[in-house]
Scaffold this motif. Structure first.
Motif, PDB file in Angstrom:
ATOM      1  N   ASN A   1       2.313   9.587 -14.893  1.00 11.31           N
ATOM      2  CA  ASN A   1       3.669   9.419 -15.414  1.00 11.31           C
ATOM      3  C   ASN A   1       4.203   8.052 -15.003  1.00 11.31           C
ATOM      4  O   ASN A   1       4.189   7.699 -13.833  1.00 11.31           O
ATOM      5  CB  ASN A   1       4.586  10.517 -14.854  1.00 11.31           C
ATOM      6  CG  ASN A   1       5.978  10.403 -15.416  1.00 11.31           C
ATOM      7  OD1 ASN A   1       6.200  10.642 -16.594  1.00 11.31           O
ATOM      8  ND2 ASN A   1       6.928  10.015 -14.579  1.00 11.31           N
ATOM      9  N   LEU A   2       4.662   7.292 -15.999  1.00 13.30           N
ATOM     10  CA  LEU A   2       5.220   5.968 -15.762  1.00 13.30           C
ATOM     11  C   LEU A   2       6.741   6.079 -15.702  1.00 13.30           C
ATOM     12  O   LEU A   2       7.349   6.738 -16.552  1.00 13.30           O
ATOM     13  CB  LEU A   2       4.805   5.059 -16.924  1.00 13.30           C
ATOM     14  CG  LEU A   2       4.726   3.558 -16.712  1.00 13.30           C
ATOM     15  CD1 LEU A   2       3.852   3.193 -15.529  1.00 13.30           C
ATOM     16  CD2 LEU A   2       4.201   2.897 -17.973  1.00 13.30           C
ATOM     17  N   THR A   3       7.365   5.455 -14.719  1.00 14.05           N
ATOM     18  CA  THR A   3       8.823   5.493 -14.607  1.00 14.05           C
ATOM     19  C   THR A   3       9.458   4.780 -15.802  1.00 14.05           C
ATOM     20  O   THR A   3       8.826   3.958 -16.449  1.00 14.05           O
ATOM     21  CB  THR A   3       9.302   4.829 -13.295  1.00 14.05           C
ATOM     22  OG1 THR A   3       8.872   3.473 -13.287  1.00 14.05           O
ATOM     23  CG2 THR A   3       8.768   5.557 -12.078  1.00 14.05           C
TER      24      THR A   3
ATOM     25  N   PHE B   1       6.296   1.927 -12.792  1.00 16.38           N
ATOM     26  CA  PHE B   1       5.120   2.235 -11.971  1.00 16.38           C
ATOM     27  C   PHE B   1       4.809   3.727 -12.090  1.00 16.38           C
ATOM     28  O   PHE B   1       5.622   4.503 -12.589  1.00 16.38           O
ATOM     29  CB  PHE B   1       5.350   1.829 -10.499  1.00 16.38           C
ATOM     30  CG  PHE B   1       6.428   2.624  -9.808  1.00 16.38           C
ATOM     31  CD1 PHE B   1       6.104   3.734  -9.041  1.00 16.38           C
ATOM     32  CD2 PHE B   1       7.764   2.255  -9.927  1.00 16.38           C
ATOM     33  CE1 PHE B   1       7.092   4.466  -8.402  1.00 16.38           C
ATOM     34  CE2 PHE B   1       8.766   2.976  -9.289  1.00 16.38           C
ATOM     35  CZ  PHE B   1       8.428   4.087  -8.535  1.00 16.38           C
ATOM     36  N   TYR B   2       3.631   4.100 -11.630  1.00 11.40           N
ATOM     37  CA  TYR B   2       3.231   5.499 -11.660  1.00 11.40           C
ATOM     38  C   TYR B   2       3.869   6.227 -10.480  1.00 11.40           C
ATOM     39  O   TYR B   2       3.620   5.887  -9.339  1.00 11.40           O
ATOM     40  CB  TYR B   2       1.710   5.631 -11.566  1.00 11.40           C
ATOM     41  CG  TYR B   2       0.962   5.012 -12.721  1.00 11.40           C
ATOM     42  CD1 TYR B   2       1.262   5.347 -14.035  1.00 11.40           C
ATOM     43  CD2 TYR B   2      -0.058   4.103 -12.501  1.00 11.40           C
ATOM     44  CE1 TYR B   2       0.572   4.790 -15.100  1.00 11.40           C
ATOM     45  CE2 TYR B   2      -0.761   3.547 -13.562  1.00 11.40           C
ATOM     46  CZ  TYR B   2      -0.440   3.892 -14.858  1.00 11.40           C
ATOM     47  OH  TYR B   2      -1.132   3.345 -15.891  1.00 11.40           O
TER      48      TYR B   2
ATOM     49  N   MET C   1      -7.374   5.962  -3.511  1.00 13.78           N
ATOM     50  CA  MET C   1      -6.540   7.172  -3.417  1.00 13.78           C
ATOM     51  C   MET C   1      -5.466   6.969  -2.349  1.00 13.78           C
ATOM     52  O   MET C   1      -4.296   7.308  -2.555  1.00 13.78           O
ATOM     53  CB  MET C   1      -7.422   8.374  -3.058  1.00 13.78           C
ATOM     54  CG  MET C   1      -6.722   9.699  -3.065  1.00 13.78           C
ATOM     55  SD  MET C   1      -6.615  10.510  -4.675  1.00 13.78           S
ATOM     56  CE  MET C   1      -8.310  10.723  -5.148  1.00 13.78           C
ATOM     57  N   GLU C   2      -5.853   6.391  -1.230  1.00 17.26           N
ATOM     58  CA  GLU C   2      -4.908   6.144  -0.138  1.00 17.26           C
ATOM     59  C   GLU C   2      -3.826   5.158  -0.584  1.00 17.26           C
ATOM     60  O   GLU C   2      -2.656   5.313  -0.254  1.00 17.26           O
ATOM     61  CB  GLU C   2      -5.646   5.631   1.102  1.00 17.26           C
ATOM     62  CG  GLU C   2      -4.762   5.498   2.320  1.00 17.26           C
ATOM     63  CD  GLU C   2      -4.073   6.797   2.746  1.00 17.26           C
ATOM     64  OE1 GLU C   2      -2.934   6.700   3.255  1.00 17.26           O
ATOM     65  OE2 GLU C   2      -4.636   7.893   2.573  1.00 17.26           O
TER      66      GLU C   2
ATOM     67  N   PHE D   1       2.774   5.215  -3.209  1.00 19.41           N
ATOM     68  CA  PHE D   1       3.847   5.108  -4.206  1.00 19.41           C
ATOM     69  C   PHE D   1       3.897   6.256  -5.204  1.00 19.41           C
ATOM     70  O   PHE D   1       4.816   6.316  -6.010  1.00 19.41           O
ATOM     71  CB  PHE D   1       3.735   3.774  -4.976  1.00 19.41           C
ATOM     72  CG  PHE D   1       2.426   3.564  -5.679  1.00 19.41           C
ATOM     73  CD1 PHE D   1       2.199   4.094  -6.939  1.00 19.41           C
ATOM     74  CD2 PHE D   1       1.419   2.815  -5.083  1.00 19.41           C
ATOM     75  CE1 PHE D   1       0.992   3.894  -7.590  1.00 19.41           C
ATOM     76  CE2 PHE D   1       0.214   2.603  -5.730  1.00 19.41           C
ATOM     77  CZ  PHE D   1       0.002   3.146  -6.984  1.00 19.41           C
ATOM     78  N   ALA D   2       2.942   7.172  -5.175  1.00 17.38           N
ATOM     79  CA  ALA D   2       2.922   8.248  -6.176  1.00 17.38           C
ATOM     80  C   ALA D   2       2.659   9.610  -5.547  1.00 17.38           C
ATOM     81  O   ALA D   2       1.987   9.722  -4.522  1.00 17.38           O
ATOM     82  CB  ALA D   2       1.846   7.953  -7.228  1.00 17.38           C
TER      83      ALA D   2
END
Length: 142
Positions: free
Chosen positions: A81-83, A89-90, A124-125, A130-131
């Protein structure tokens, strides 16, 4: 000692760039025609999702051999999902690990996925910073 990656990205004109990689390969980055590009390359944000899936996928595939796992097909679906507001950002990412086969050892395959997402996958880290990540494992028995 830390490792440094150095990437060189060259403007090719209009909205197109060519970026190299330590592997010796390079690729083109561009945006859609409706956004002013030529549509001749990969989209930057989507590349982040490919990097995420590729990083974790490499971890899991390496464990196929170590754990002697039988897998006919393996693919990762990454849905982000993009803001709405800039900078976009995701903020939420679903990562689905799909395993196909007749003799799937679900317990060991889940362990391989868990090791990647909890211990080995650096991308992944980075995404965790941020997501919100939602991990799913799906077994398709033939």
């Amino acid at each position: 000692m830390s490792t440094t990656n150095h990437i060189s990205t060259k403007w090719l004109g209009n909205m197109s760039f060519e970026s190299n990689n330590p592997s010796g390969h390079s690729f083109r980055i561009d945006i859609a025609k409706e956004d002013g590009g030529d549509g001749s390359g990969l989209r930057p944000k989507a590349l982040m999702l490919s990097s995420l899936a590729g990083c974790s996928g490499l971890d899991v595939a390496a464990m196929f051999k170590k754990m002697k796992l039988e897998v006919n097909e393996f693919h990762i679906e990454t849905i982000a999902n993009l803001t709405d507001e800039h900078p976009k950002f995701y903020d939420k990412v679903v990562i689905e690990y799909h395993f196909h086969g007749e003799n799937l050892n679900e317990k060991k395959l889940q362990r391989a996925v868990d090791l990647s997402i909890e211990k080995y996958c650096g991308v992944m880290e980075m995404f965790r910073q941020f997501a919100e990540l939602n991990i799913k494992t799906v077994f398709h028995k033939k």
